[in-house]
Design an enzyme around this catalytic site. Structure first.
Site, short mmCIF file in Angstrom:
data_model
loop_
_atom_site.label_atom_id
_atom_site.label_comp_id
_atom_site.label_asym_id
_atom_site.label_seq_id
_atom_site.Cartn_x
_atom_site.Cartn_y
_atom_site.Cartn_z
CB VAL A 265 -0.92 0.03 1.25
CG1 VAL A 265 -1.70 1.34 1.30
CG2 VAL A 265 -1.88 -1.15 1.24
CB ALA B 47 4.78 2.64 1.02
CE LYS B 48 5.25 -1.44 8.03
NZ LYS B 48 6.18 -0.65 8.85
N GLY B 49 4.19 -2.84 3.27
CA GLY B 49 3.88 -4.07 2.54
C GLY B 49 3.81 -5.23 3.51
CG ASP C 102 7.45 -3.94 9.75
OD1 ASP C 102 7.68 -2.83 10.23
OD2 ASP C 102 6.47 -4.63 10.10
#
Ligand code: NAD
Length: 424
Positions: free
Chosen positions: A68, A113-115, A154
């Site tokens: 995202v 953002a992050k995944g 992460d």
């Protein structure tokens, strides 16, 4: 202002709903236009992929992955990739927004953002994790890029996964592109100073807050929850600057010594003891939950989210809380702490030293040059101090907590940039 009320907070407080509630309050304090509020609330782009991966036994398993991009208004988006069975699109969306605010607070030229991939890396072999990581990177070929979207480690990922991502992306471009990810091993273009960066930023924020509240570090007593990367570095660096660390903890429990714990010895003990503080000599073992309620000046939650809640906030005795972890304080605890006059340096400011040095890694990769540890530390200290002062002044100007002030600083920066750039 005619905002739609944020979703009601359920009894079990969710850190992401907490974050959205604070975003809402800060937007109101700032008098943000409804249109811009809507722009900043929703992610720019969200992608879900299904990744078929050959497992070691020859079978094929399909894994669900997401990326995202919440915002690319300030620059290429930045955010980690999480490997965990709990990964779901709503959480990834919220974490992506969190990154937008964090980068904006410390004024680095990144969006958020992050995944994530729904998987259990502890039950997978190295080979399976590598194939999954390469498949994910391939599927994100049009999203990732050093000028577009830059992943990082992460929960459940680290330097190995970043090395595979960098390699897979580079292969698809026919050249080495090490600036496409950060958190790489040093030999692949990782930055000196990245390991200690978050704990160091926590130390800088804590000292800056002590200075503003006229607390003498040499007389201050501090308790730290979590003794991993962030907690142990914050403990070591604060201890070196005169702060007495009287309690530390990890999953095994909490350890207390009124005269102060020798942090260098505790780190050595943990590293020899299978990464655990269990049996730490020279300290009394107490309940983990007790650590948060000790009679100390400074409390540093550096383990996990949602530990300071409406259930324990009124019993906290510390005068200053510095949030090393992401989301350690629930939204409902904010007002209780505020009424008690406890100052909380919020996560999006206090733990932003990590993303700051990730930014330096990207800068060094693009320069094709390596900075010394001293240069990295000096520059990140300066960024953290400036960000703290900016948030502090904003809290005075708007008469709000440091937390709401940090959101105001971030939202102001992103919304002003959006106005200059313009939309359709
Ligand atoms: P880590 O895995 O290195 O360490 C976590 C520590 O917390 C360990 O000591 C673990 O035993 C302890 N812990 C876990 N559950 C606990 C509990 N119930 N009570 C007491 N201790 C407990 O993780 P980390 O990288 O230090 O991250 C800690 C927090 O900081 C997380 O919220 C993370 O999202 C946040 N954070 C980390 C970074 C970074 O650069 N590492 C950057 C920003 C934010």
């Amino acid at each position: 202002m005619s905002y739609i009320e944020p979703a009601p907070i359920k009894d079990k407080e969710n850190p992401f709903e907490s974050m959205m509630s604070r975003f809402h309050i800060a937007s109101q304090a700032l008098g943000l236009d409804d249109e811009i509020y809507e722009v900043l609330k929703s992610p720019t782009k969200q992608v879900t992929v299904n990744l078929p991966v050959t497992m070691d036994n020859g079978s094929i398993r399909v894994f669900e992955g997401h990326r995202v991009v919440h915002s690319n208004i300030l620059g290429p988006s930045k955010g980690g990739v999480r490997y965990d069975m709990g990964v779901n699109i709503d959480e990834v969306k919220a974490l992506a927004a969190w990154m937008t605010w964090k980068c904006a607070v410390v004024d680095i030229p990144y969006g958020g953002a992050k995944g994530g991939i729904k998987c259990n890396p502890r039950e997978m072999s190295q080979g399976e994790i590598e194939r999954l990581t390469r498949a994910y990177t391939q599927s994100m070929n049009e999203i990732f890029g050093p000028d577009r979207d830059i992943p990082a480690p992460d929960m459940g990922t680290g330097p190995n996964e970043m090395a595979w991502m960098m390699d897979e992306y580079s292969k698809s471009k026919g050249m080495t592109v090490n600036a496409v990810v950060t958190g790489k091993p040093l030999v692949l273009g990782g930055s000196l100073g990245r390991t200690e960066a978050t704990g160091r930023g926590v130390m800088i924020s804590a000292l800056a807050a002590m200075e503003k509240t006229k607390m003498n570090p040499f007389e201050a007593r501090c308790a730290i929850q979590g003794f991993g990367n962030v907690g142990s570095w914050a403990a070591k660096l604060l201890g070196e600057r005169g702060v007495k660390i009287v309690a530390i903890s990890d999953v095994s429990g909490a350890y207390y010594n009124d005269q102060g714990i020798d942090i260098a010895e505790a780190i050595e003990y943990r590293d020899k003891n299978n990464k655990s503080l269990e049996g730490l000599p020279g300290a009394e073992k107490i309940e983990g939950s007790e650590l948060l309620l000790l009679d100390v000046d400074v409390l540093i939650p550096a383990a996990m989210e949602d530990v300071i809640t409406k259930h324990n906030a009124d019993k906290i005795k510390a005068k200053l809380i510095v949030e090393g972890a992401n989301g350690p304080t629930s939204y409902k605890a904010d007002s209780i702490l505020h009424e008690k006059g406890i100052i909380a340096v919020p996560d999006i400011l206090a733990n932003a030293g990590g993303v700051t040095v990730s930014y330096f890694e990207w800068v060094q990769n693009r320069l094709g040059y390596k900075w010394t540890r001293e240069r990295v530390n000096r520059r990140s200290d300066r960024i953290m101090k400036t960000a703290f002062n900016n948030v502090f002044e904003t809290s005075k100007e708007y008469d709000v907590s440091l937390r709401i002030a940090a959101y105001i600083v971030a939202i102001k920066k992103v919304s002003q940039t959006y106005k200059y750039r313009g939309g359709f």
